[in-house]
Write a protein that holds these residues in place. Sequence first.
Motif, PDB file in Angstrom:
ATOM      1  N   PRO A  21     -10.238  14.321  -9.436  1.00 57.09           N
ATOM      2  CA  PRO A  21      -9.148  15.129 -10.001  1.00 57.09           C
ATOM      3  C   PRO A  21      -7.951  14.261 -10.352  1.00 57.09           C
ATOM      4  CG  PRO A  21      -9.151  15.311  -7.609  1.00 57.09           C
ATOM      5  CD  PRO A  21     -10.386  14.524  -7.980  1.00 57.09           C
ATOM      6  N   ASP A  22      -7.055  14.810 -11.159  1.00 51.41           N
ATOM      7  CA  ASP A  22      -5.793  14.128 -11.412  1.00 51.41           C
ATOM      8  C   ASP A  22      -5.116  13.867 -10.067  1.00 51.41           C
ATOM      9  OD1 ASP A  22      -6.184  14.194 -14.119  1.00 51.41           O
ATOM     10  OD2 ASP A  22      -5.004  16.012 -14.425  1.00 51.41           O
ATOM     11  N   ALA A  23      -4.564  12.685  -9.911  1.00 51.21           N
ATOM     12  CA  ALA A  23      -3.989  12.314  -8.621  1.00 51.21           C
ATOM     13  C   ALA A  23      -2.990  11.191  -8.812  1.00 51.21           C
ATOM     14  CB  ALA A  23      -5.086  11.879  -7.646  1.00 51.21           C
ATOM     15  N   SER A  24      -2.198  10.990  -7.777  1.00 49.78           N
ATOM     16  CA  SER A  24      -1.296   9.852  -7.706  1.00 49.78           C
ATOM     17  C   SER A  24      -1.597   9.087  -6.434  1.00 49.78           C
ATOM     18  CB  SER A  24       0.162  10.310  -7.716  1.00 49.78           C
ATOM     19  OG  SER A  24       0.475  10.955  -8.933  1.00 49.78           O
ATOM     20  N   GLY A  25      -1.466   7.757  -6.498  1.00 49.78           N
ATOM     21  CA  GLY A  25      -1.761   6.934  -5.328  1.00 49.78           C
ATOM     22  C   GLY A  25      -0.862   5.725  -5.267  1.00 49.78           C
ATOM     23  N   ILE A  26      -0.739   5.171  -4.065  1.00 55.99           N
ATOM     24  CA  ILE A  26       0.193   4.065  -3.872  1.00 55.99           C
ATOM     25  C   ILE A  26      -0.275   3.172  -2.736  1.00 55.99           C
ATOM     26  CG2 ILE A  26       1.648   5.448  -2.329  1.00 55.99           C
ATOM     27  CD1 ILE A  26       4.080   3.955  -3.593  1.00 55.99           C
ATOM     28  N   ALA A  27       0.027   1.880  -2.860  1.00 54.73           N
ATOM     29  CA  ALA A  27      -0.246   0.900  -1.812  1.00 54.73           C
ATOM     30  C   ALA A  27       1.072   0.278  -1.379  1.00 54.73           C
ATOM     31  CB  ALA A  27      -1.185  -0.185  -2.337  1.00 54.73           C
ATOM     32  N   LEU A  28       1.309   0.248  -0.068  1.00 58.95           N
ATOM     33  CA  LEU A  28       2.541  -0.311   0.495  1.00 58.95           C
ATOM     34  C   LEU A  28       2.168  -1.387   1.507  1.00 58.95           C
ATOM     35  CD1 LEU A  28       5.722   1.579   1.622  1.00 58.95           C
ATOM     36  CD2 LEU A  28       4.648  -0.035   3.194  1.00 58.95           C
ATOM     37  N   GLY A  29       2.780  -2.549   1.380  1.00 52.78           N
ATOM     38  CA  GLY A  29       2.516  -3.636   2.321  1.00 52.78           C
ATOM     39  C   GLY A  29       3.177  -3.347   3.656  1.00 52.78           C
ATOM     40  N   PHE A  30       2.378  -2.875   4.620  1.00 55.17           N
ATOM     41  CA  PHE A  30       2.964  -2.435   5.886  1.00 55.17           C
ATOM     42  C   PHE A  30       3.630  -3.593   6.629  1.00 55.17           C
ATOM     43  CE2 PHE A  30       2.995  -1.477  10.388  1.00 55.17           C
ATOM     44  CZ  PHE A  30       3.598  -0.227  10.390  1.00 55.17           C
TER      45      PHE A  30
END
Length: 351
Positions: free
Chosen positions: A316-325
Motif C-alpha cells: 500500500p501507499d506508505a511512508s518510511g524513515i531510517a534514523l541512525g540511533f
Amino acid sequence: MTIPASPWWAADRHADRRPALILRNRLLAATRGWFAEHGFVEIEAACLQVSPGNEAHLAAFATEALGACGARAPLYLHTSPEFACKKLLAAGETQLFTLARVFRNRERGPLHHPEFTMLEWYRAGAPYTRLMDDCAALLKLAAATAGVRRFSFRGRDANPYADPEQLTLAEAFDRFAGIDLLATVAGSGQTDRDALARAAEGADLRVAPDDTWADLFSRVLVARVEPHLGIGRPTILCEYPVSEAALACPAPHDGRVAERFELYVCGVELANGFGELTDPDEQRRRFEVEMAEKLRVYGERYPIDEDFLNALAVMPDASGIALGFDRLAMLACGANRIEDVIWTPVVETPA
C-alpha cells in the motif's frame, strides 16, 4: 600477542564510557515505549538477504549460504532493513518499527561504524510529512530522557525541543551556495551535468572532468549546505531531486523533486525519510541505474531482490524513515564519537 594500549574493554576506559552506554539503554527503552504507545508493532528483520540494498555508493559485507549438499549461494548482510519492512507492509502490517543491526563496509569515523543500529519505522496510508512530526517528537523524547536542554556536537548546538526548520534543497542551495539547483533538472527528472558544473565552479568548488551531476550535487551539499543545517534548532531538508531519491515517489506538485527529506541536528544527518515508491517497474529501472553506476565506479554490482519487487506491486501507499540511533544517542550524551555509545565496537582493521 600485542594488546592495544587502551582497548575498549580496559576497566578504566569502560568506566569512562559506561554512563553513556547506560543512557543509551534508557533511550532504547524510551523509544520502544513511544512506538508502543502510538500503536506500532516491533519487528525483527533478518540480517542476511539476497541483496544488501541497491544504492551505488553503499558497500556491503558479503558471505554465502551452504546447502545440505554443499551448494553455495551468495548472501549479504543488509545495509538497511528496508526491503524486509516493506515486505511486511505488503503482508498487511500498517504501523511497524525495528531497531535493526545493520552493516556497511568502507565506513568508519566519528559518525560511522561498520555495524550500527538503525531505527526504521513505516506508516501505511500516511503522508511523509507525518514522519517529520515523528522526528520532532523523538528528538524531544531523547532530550527529556537524557535530562538535557540542548544537543551539541563539535562546537555546534541545537535546541531539540524547538520546532524544526523546513528547507527545500532548492532553497538550501540558493541560500548557502548561490546555486539554482532546479535549473539543472528537467521536468522529466533528467539532470544537466554541465549546468551544475558551471554553477559549482561559480561557487569556488572543484570540478573534475569525470564528475557526474550526482558527484557535483554531493560536493555542494557536503561543502556548502550541510555545515549550516541543524544549528540552533533541527532542520528538515526536503524535496530532493528525483535522481537522488531512488526509493521515493515523485512529489505531486513538481516532477523534478521527490518526497524525500533528511533530518539534521548540530550539522549531523540523523534521519532519511520517504514517501515510498510503489511502482515495481520504476523501482527496477532506478535500481538498474544505481547498479550501473556502482559497476562503473567500483567494478561490482549487487543483485536485485526480485521478491522485494513482487511485494512492492501489492504494497500500500506508505511512508518510511531510517534514523541512525547511535547518532541520536551521541547527541543526547554529548559524545564526540559514535564508538562512545556502542557497547562493543567492531575491531579496528587496516586503513
